[in-house]
Structures are given as C-alpha cells and as structure tokens.
Scaffold this motif. Structure first.
Motif, PDB file in Angstrom:
ATOM      1  N   LYS A  11     -71.905 -85.897 -85.995  1.00  0.00           N
ATOM      2  CA  LYS A  11     -72.701 -85.693 -84.416  1.00  0.00           C
ATOM      3  C   LYS A  11     -72.189 -84.577 -84.168  1.00  0.00           C
ATOM      4  CE  LYS A  11     -72.651 -89.932 -82.432  1.00  0.00           C
ATOM      5  NZ  LYS A  11     -72.101 -90.663 -81.741  1.00  0.00           N
ATOM      6  N   GLN A  12     -70.579 -83.650 -84.210  1.00  0.00           N
ATOM      7  CA  GLN A  12     -70.776 -82.765 -83.750  1.00  0.00           C
ATOM      8  C   GLN A  12     -71.260 -81.104 -84.764  1.00  0.00           C
ATOM      9  OE1 GLN A  12     -66.145 -82.069 -83.062  1.00  0.00           O
ATOM     10  NE2 GLN A  12     -66.314 -83.826 -84.036  1.00  0.00           N
ATOM     11  N   LEU A  13     -72.019 -81.410 -85.811  1.00  0.00           N
ATOM     12  CA  LEU A  13     -72.588 -80.692 -86.735  1.00  0.00           C
ATOM     13  C   LEU A  13     -73.517 -80.160 -86.240  1.00  0.00           C
ATOM     14  CD1 LEU A  13     -71.173 -81.743 -89.954  1.00  0.00           C
ATOM     15  CD2 LEU A  13     -70.770 -80.100 -88.855  1.00  0.00           C
ATOM     16  N   THR A  14     -73.970 -80.234 -84.925  1.00  0.00           N
ATOM     17  CA  THR A  14     -75.040 -79.794 -83.751  1.00  0.00           C
ATOM     18  C   THR A  14     -75.999 -79.252 -84.692  1.00  0.00           C
ATOM     19  OG1 THR A  14     -73.607 -78.329 -82.668  1.00  0.00           O
ATOM     20  CG2 THR A  14     -74.179 -80.289 -81.290  1.00  0.00           C
ATOM     21  N   SER A  15     -75.671 -78.047 -85.114  1.00  0.00           N
ATOM     22  CA  SER A  15     -76.306 -77.408 -86.188  1.00  0.00           C
ATOM     23  C   SER A  15     -77.013 -77.967 -86.931  1.00  0.00           C
ATOM     24  CB  SER A  15     -75.844 -75.983 -86.320  1.00  0.00           C
ATOM     25  OG  SER A  15     -74.636 -76.462 -87.461  1.00  0.00           O
ATOM     26  N   ASN A  16     -77.917 -77.215 -87.945  1.00  0.00           N
ATOM     27  CA  ASN A  16     -78.314 -78.319 -89.328  1.00  0.00           C
ATOM     28  C   ASN A  16     -77.024 -78.044 -90.830  1.00  0.00           C
ATOM     29  OD1 ASN A  16     -79.823 -79.961 -88.375  1.00  0.00           O
ATOM     30  ND2 ASN A  16     -81.337 -78.294 -87.975  1.00  0.00           N
ATOM     31  N   ALA A  17     -76.521 -78.044 -90.468  1.00  0.00           N
ATOM     32  CA  ALA A  17     -75.151 -76.928 -91.151  1.00  0.00           C
ATOM     33  C   ALA A  17     -74.681 -78.674 -91.989  1.00  0.00           C
ATOM     34  CB  ALA A  17     -73.559 -76.860 -90.669  1.00  0.00           C
ATOM     35  N   SER A  18     -74.930 -78.496 -93.614  1.00  0.00           N
ATOM     36  CA  SER A  18     -74.612 -80.281 -94.229  1.00  0.00           C
ATOM     37  C   SER A  18     -73.262 -80.528 -94.679  1.00  0.00           C
ATOM     38  CB  SER A  18     -75.418 -79.968 -95.181  1.00  0.00           C
ATOM     39  OG  SER A  18     -75.184 -78.973 -96.468  1.00  0.00           O
ATOM     40  N   LEU A  19     -72.961 -81.391 -94.718  1.00  0.00           N
ATOM     41  CA  LEU A  19     -71.279 -81.800 -94.847  1.00  0.00           C
ATOM     42  C   LEU A  19     -71.313 -82.592 -96.400  1.00  0.00           C
ATOM     43  CD1 LEU A  19     -68.771 -82.925 -93.347  1.00  0.00           C
ATOM     44  CD2 LEU A  19     -69.920 -85.280 -92.941  1.00  0.00           C
ATOM     45  N   GLN A 193     -65.197 -76.883 -86.227  1.00  0.00           N
ATOM     46  CA  GLN A 193     -65.961 -75.855 -85.055  1.00  0.00           C
ATOM     47  C   GLN A 193     -66.704 -74.433 -85.218  1.00  0.00           C
ATOM     48  OE1 GLN A 193     -64.196 -78.261 -84.726  1.00  0.00           O
ATOM     49  NE2 GLN A 193     -65.023 -80.190 -83.426  1.00  0.00           N
ATOM     50  N   ILE A 194     -65.943 -73.841 -85.158  1.00  0.00           N
ATOM     51  CA  ILE A 194     -65.205 -71.973 -84.989  1.00  0.00           C
ATOM     52  C   ILE A 194     -66.354 -71.885 -86.062  1.00  0.00           C
ATOM     53  CG2 ILE A 194     -63.932 -70.130 -84.982  1.00  0.00           C
ATOM     54  CD1 ILE A 194     -61.521 -71.687 -84.042  1.00  0.00           C
ATOM     55  N   ALA A 195     -66.788 -72.562 -87.271  1.00  0.00           N
ATOM     56  CA  ALA A 195     -67.120 -71.773 -88.729  1.00  0.00           C
ATOM     57  C   ALA A 195     -68.806 -71.958 -88.322  1.00  0.00           C
ATOM     58  CB  ALA A 195     -67.121 -72.685 -89.907  1.00  0.00           C
ATOM     59  N   ILE A 196     -69.131 -73.151 -87.832  1.00  0.00           N
ATOM     60  CA  ILE A 196     -70.649 -73.612 -87.152  1.00  0.00           C
ATOM     61  C   ILE A 196     -70.809 -71.996 -86.141  1.00  0.00           C
ATOM     62  CG2 ILE A 196     -72.137 -75.044 -86.185  1.00  0.00           C
ATOM     63  CD1 ILE A 196     -70.341 -77.230 -87.645  1.00  0.00           C
ATOM     64  N   GLU A 197     -70.362 -72.155 -85.477  1.00  0.00           N
ATOM     65  CA  GLU A 197     -70.273 -71.126 -83.642  1.00  0.00           C
ATOM     66  C   GLU A 197     -70.736 -69.855 -85.059  1.00  0.00           C
ATOM     67  OE1 GLU A 197     -68.008 -73.643 -80.591  1.00  0.00           O
ATOM     68  OE2 GLU A 197     -67.224 -71.628 -81.174  1.00  0.00           O
ATOM     69  N   GLU A 198     -70.101 -69.743 -86.000  1.00  0.00           N
ATOM     70  CA  GLU A 198     -70.048 -68.141 -86.665  1.00  0.00           C
ATOM     71  C   GLU A 198     -71.010 -68.435 -87.729  1.00  0.00           C
ATOM     72  OE1 GLU A 198     -69.222 -65.458 -85.470  1.00  0.00           O
ATOM     73  OE2 GLU A 198     -67.880 -66.738 -83.923  1.00  0.00           O
ATOM     74  N   GLY A 199     -72.330 -69.111 -87.915  1.00  0.00           N
ATOM     75  CA  GLY A 199     -72.346 -69.001 -88.629  1.00  0.00           C
ATOM     76  C   GLY A 199     -73.186 -70.131 -89.791  1.00  0.00           C
ATOM     77  N   SER A 200     -71.818 -71.232 -89.908  1.00  0.00           N
ATOM     78  CA  SER A 200     -72.001 -71.850 -91.371  1.00  0.00           C
ATOM     79  C   SER A 200     -73.384 -72.293 -91.818  1.00  0.00           C
ATOM     80  CB  SER A 200     -70.453 -72.971 -91.346  1.00  0.00           C
ATOM     81  OG  SER A 200     -70.438 -73.674 -92.211  1.00  0.00           O
ATOM     82  N   THR A 201     -73.418 -73.033 -92.774  1.00  0.00           N
ATOM     83  CA  THR A 201     -74.344 -73.968 -93.188  1.00  0.00           C
ATOM     84  C   THR A 201     -73.856 -75.311 -93.905  1.00  0.00           C
ATOM     85  OG1 THR A 201     -74.798 -72.892 -95.098  1.00  0.00           O
ATOM     86  CG2 THR A 201     -76.037 -71.631 -92.991  1.00  0.00           C
TER      87      THR A 201
END
Ligand SMILES: *Cc1c(COP(=O)(O)O)cnc(C)c1O
Length: 213
Positions: A11-19, A193-201
């Motif tokens: 749920k917290q991977l609001t962007s489309n980052a894969s897990l 969370q920080i990584a996603i904010e900085e553009g992690s996919t």
C-alpha cells in the motif's frame, strides 16, 4: 502475519515501484505465505540458499540475486535467476554472459553504484559504470537494465535522501545515452519511503515483511 505486512508494505508503494520480497534466511513456509498473498518476486543474497529454494518452490517465482555475487558462484543460479542486482565488474559480467549462454538464456543485470559513505559497501562510480555499459553491448546473453544502490546505514534521513538523490542523478544521466536503463533498485525496510520519493522503481524489502532476521 506475513500477508498483512506484505499488504501494508504494498500500500505504501504509492508509485509503481515493484517490490522484491527479501526472503534470505527465512524458511520456505514464510515464502509460501507471501506467495499465497500474491507476491511473486523474491530476493536472496546467497547463491546456495537461492538455488535450494528455487528448486522446491513454485516455478512462477521470479528469483532475484541481491547480494554481492562471486564469479565462481554464477553457475549455480544461471539456469533460473531472473535479475542480478549487484554487478560491479567486467569479469563478473563476462561470467554471467558465459553461463547464460550455456543455459540458452539472456540474464538481466543491474550495475551496483557505490553511494554510501561506508567503504565496505560494493559498487562502481558513474565513470566505471559507463565503462562497463559500452562494451557490454557485445555480450549477447546479458542485458544491463538498470542500476542498484544501498544508502549508508544511518539515522540521518537527510544523508540517506542525498545518497538516493545522487543515485537517481547518475541513473538519469546514464539513461540519456543508454536507453535500456529502466530499473532503479533502491530502498530497503528502513529507507524505502525516502527511496521512492527520490525516484526508486524497485524496492528490496525483507524485515518489514518477514520480521527480524
Ligand atoms: C538484506 C538485504 C535487503 C533487505 O534488507 P531489510 O532491511 O531486511 O529490508 C535489501 N537489499 C540487500 C542488498 C540486502 O542484502
């Protein structure tokens, strides 16, 4: 328990980052619980453990090798691994290419970039990555599809953010001349969370899903 943690993480991977669910040291039962909840990508950091688990777990799991990989161990995972995250030398790339060819496969790889302050972490700088990207086009059985990095182990969130932002900048820069770079693997349980904010996919998360090791 695992399935609830998996869902709240997703749920917290609001962007489309894969897990990538990092299952190292965890038993097959834990992996099957996450699998039953829909997870299909799992990461391990030891070739032997990875090969043993892949042999007995469902065939549609995508296995990622996330740890440092020794050249002599590539052969154990070449038949099935779907992504190798930590490539940091020409010698290793050549070995992956050779073993992929023997298995009639093309293996996707990420180059590991050194972004942490700690010198014990592996990785390349941007020039070294460029120096691998250029000749890698001649290796027909590997494909470098992105970059991976690990931030310093610290409570200083600003430092972590700076390191991830630096990796994203390197990624964007290399992508202008190497359009096959599409995956940016950064972020673990403590900093995703920080990584996603900085553009992690792509985030690699272990303890937040499976509990402490
Ligand atoms: C263990 C590991 C992870 C996951 O770490 P957690 O803190 O448990 O989420 C991610 N990436 C790499 C390379 C690892 O070795």
């Amino acid at each position: 328990m695992i399935s609830e943690k998996l869902k709240s993480t997703q749920k917290q991977l609001t962007s489309n980052a894969s897990l990538v669910a990092v299952s190292k040291t965890k038993p097959k039962e834990a992996i099957l619980e996450a699998y039953a909840a829909g997870q299909r990508i799992f990461g391990e950091n030891k070739t032997q453990e990875l090969a043993q688990k892949a042999a007995i777990l469902p065939q549609d799991i995508e296995w990622h090798m996330i740890g440092h990989l020794q050249t002599k161990k590539v052969k154990h995972i070449a038949p099935f691994v779907s992504l190798i995250h930590g490539v940091d030398s020409w010698k290793l790339l050549q070995e992956i290419d050779k073993r992929a060819e023997q298995n009639k496969r093309v293996i996707d790889c990420l180059l590991q970039i050194h972004i942490a302050q700690e010198s014990n972490k592996f990785g390349l700088n941007e020039e070294e990555a460029e120096a691998l990207l250029l000749p890698s086009k001649n290796l027909e059985n590997i494909r470098i599809i992105g970059l991976m990095g690990m931030a310093t182990f610290t409570d200083d969130k600003n430092q972590i953010r700076r390191e991830f932002a630096g990796l994203k900048k390197t990624f964007d820069h290399l992508q202008t001349t190497h359009s096959q770079l599409q995956t940016l693997s950064m972020g673990m349980s403590g900093d995703y969370q920080i990584a996603i904010e900085e553009g992690s996919t792509m985030v690699r998360i272990g303890s937040a899903i499976f509990g402490d090791r």
